[in-house]
Design a protein around this motif. Sequence first.
Motif, PDB file in Angstrom:
ATOM      1  N   LYS A   1      10.571  14.999   1.466  1.00  0.00           N
ATOM      2  CA  LYS A   1       9.897  14.943   2.766  1.00  0.00           C
ATOM      3  C   LYS A   1       9.853  13.510   3.320  1.00  0.00           C
ATOM      4  O   LYS A   1      10.198  13.269   4.472  1.00  0.00           O
ATOM      5  N   SER A   2       9.424  12.575   2.463  1.00  0.00           N
ATOM      6  CA  SER A   2       9.359  11.172   2.912  1.00  0.00           C
ATOM      7  C   SER A   2      10.751  10.629   3.191  1.00  0.00           C
ATOM      8  O   SER A   2      10.943   9.816   4.098  1.00  0.00           O
ATOM      9  N   THR A   3      11.727  11.081   2.411  1.00  0.00           N
ATOM     10  CA  THR A   3      13.114  10.652   2.629  1.00  0.00           C
ATOM     11  C   THR A   3      13.579  11.084   4.015  1.00  0.00           C
ATOM     12  O   THR A   3      14.185  10.297   4.747  1.00  0.00           O
TER      13      THR A   3
ATOM     14  N   LEU B   1       4.221  11.611  10.983  1.00  0.00           N
ATOM     15  CA  LEU B   1       3.093  11.189  10.152  1.00  0.00           C
ATOM     16  C   LEU B   1       3.325  11.653   8.729  1.00  0.00           C
ATOM     17  O   LEU B   1       3.298  12.850   8.442  1.00  0.00           O
ATOM     18  N   ASP B   2       3.590  10.686   7.855  1.00  0.00           N
ATOM     19  CA  ASP B   2       3.883  11.031   6.469  1.00  0.00           C
ATOM     20  C   ASP B   2       2.621  10.942   5.621  1.00  0.00           C
ATOM     21  O   ASP B   2       2.207   9.875   5.211  1.00  0.00           O
ATOM     22  N   GLU B   3       2.023  12.079   5.383  1.00  0.00           N
ATOM     23  CA  GLU B   3       0.783  12.170   4.595  1.00  0.00           C
ATOM     24  C   GLU B   3      -0.250  11.145   5.024  1.00  0.00           C
ATOM     25  O   GLU B   3      -0.907  10.525   4.199  1.00  0.00           O
ATOM     26  N   THR B   4      -0.366  11.013   6.360  1.00  0.00           N
ATOM     27  CA  THR B   4      -1.370  10.103   6.912  1.00  0.00           C
ATOM     28  C   THR B   4      -2.763  10.525   6.461  1.00  0.00           C
ATOM     29  O   THR B   4      -3.690   9.739   6.446  1.00  0.00           O
TER      30      THR B   4
ATOM     31  N   LEU C   1       3.205   5.486   7.966  1.00  0.00           N
ATOM     32  CA  LEU C   1       3.601   5.528   6.552  1.00  0.00           C
ATOM     33  C   LEU C   1       2.563   6.133   5.633  1.00  0.00           C
ATOM     34  O   LEU C   1       1.369   6.086   5.897  1.00  0.00           O
ATOM     35  N   GLN C   2       3.073   6.663   4.523  1.00  0.00           N
ATOM     36  CA  GLN C   2       2.204   7.224   3.492  1.00  0.00           C
ATOM     37  C   GLN C   2       1.353   6.099   2.864  1.00  0.00           C
ATOM     38  O   GLN C   2       0.181   6.270   2.607  1.00  0.00           O
ATOM     39  N   TYR C   3       1.982   4.941   2.649  1.00  0.00           N
ATOM     40  CA  TYR C   3       1.258   3.811   2.061  1.00  0.00           C
ATOM     41  C   TYR C   3       1.441   2.559   2.932  1.00  0.00           C
ATOM     42  O   TYR C   3       2.354   1.785   2.699  1.00  0.00           O
TER      43      TYR C   3
HETATM   44 MG    MG Z   1       6.254  11.763   0.306  1.00  0.00          MG
END
Ligand code: MG
Length: 264
Positions: free
Chosen positions: A54-56, A181-184, A98-100
């Motif tokens: 997913k993040s990729t 939004l990646d796991e915001t 970003l997630q982080y």
């Molecule tokens: Mg991810």
Amino acid sequence: MTMTNKNTTIEKQGILAVENLHVSVAGKEIIKSVSLTFEPGKVYVIMGPNGAGKSTLANALMGNPQYTITSGAITLRGEEITSLPVDMRAKRGLFLSLQYPTEIPGIKMSHFLRTIVNNVRGEGQKLSVLEFQKLLEDKMKQLQIDSSFVKRYLNEGFSGGEKKKSEMLQLMLLQPTFALLDETDSGLDVDGIKIVAEGLNCARRENPEMCIIVITHYIKFLDYLKPDYVYVMQNGKIVISGTASLAQEIEQNGFTKLLEKNKV
Ligand code: MG
Ligand code: ADP
């Protein structure tokens, strides 16, 4: 329908399209043929087990150079953007939360925010310090953020909720047409999730044409967002497509059962 007609339609509708995308990270193929279209004003949710890619996918859409597109294409309003750098994609209205988020000590939030806003606006449309200050105050008011917040250094010592507030402020200032939004919402308590959801809804009220693409594990978040489409990703492929009810099914039964059921 001829190719020209199809392209003209996509251009008119302002669609972001991914065709047959393959993405490698550190020499390993992670995304294996993904085709999706994202329309303005719609909310998309991408779910799936950890490590599904997913993040990729989000990073490849945004143009992160660590993620290599080995085949396939990304088009935005009919224009191919597959090999455009991140800043050019941002100028065309793409945004990735970003997630982080990284901490950058020594850079004040307000300075950082003005830099990104002016980079996206480009020559001839840059905002002066005063103009930007006014815009910033307006957005902070909408998000109920205290003015002392932007005097701090970027993400330094921020709590989970504050990092997300910072991401939402960026989104409000940049007014993207495609917000990824990646796991915001990850690692947030209920109040934090509300901040993000209200931030998004606030941005949507200002710009109803904004398309939101959310990667999440939390159904609670979806209650606020009301997705139009839900996709499940596994091993670098979209394996199930559906609407909001698919998310409910995932919550009730988990991925394993659902993926079992949909096995071909
Ligand atoms: Mg991810
Ligand atoms: P998800 O977001 O669905 O949990 P990711 O896209 O983060 O999945 O990861 C998919 C796979 O790609 C994992 O096996 C992960 O280890 C690998 N991967 C992702 N990013 C990197 C990277 N920057 N370097 C090396 N491997 C990566």
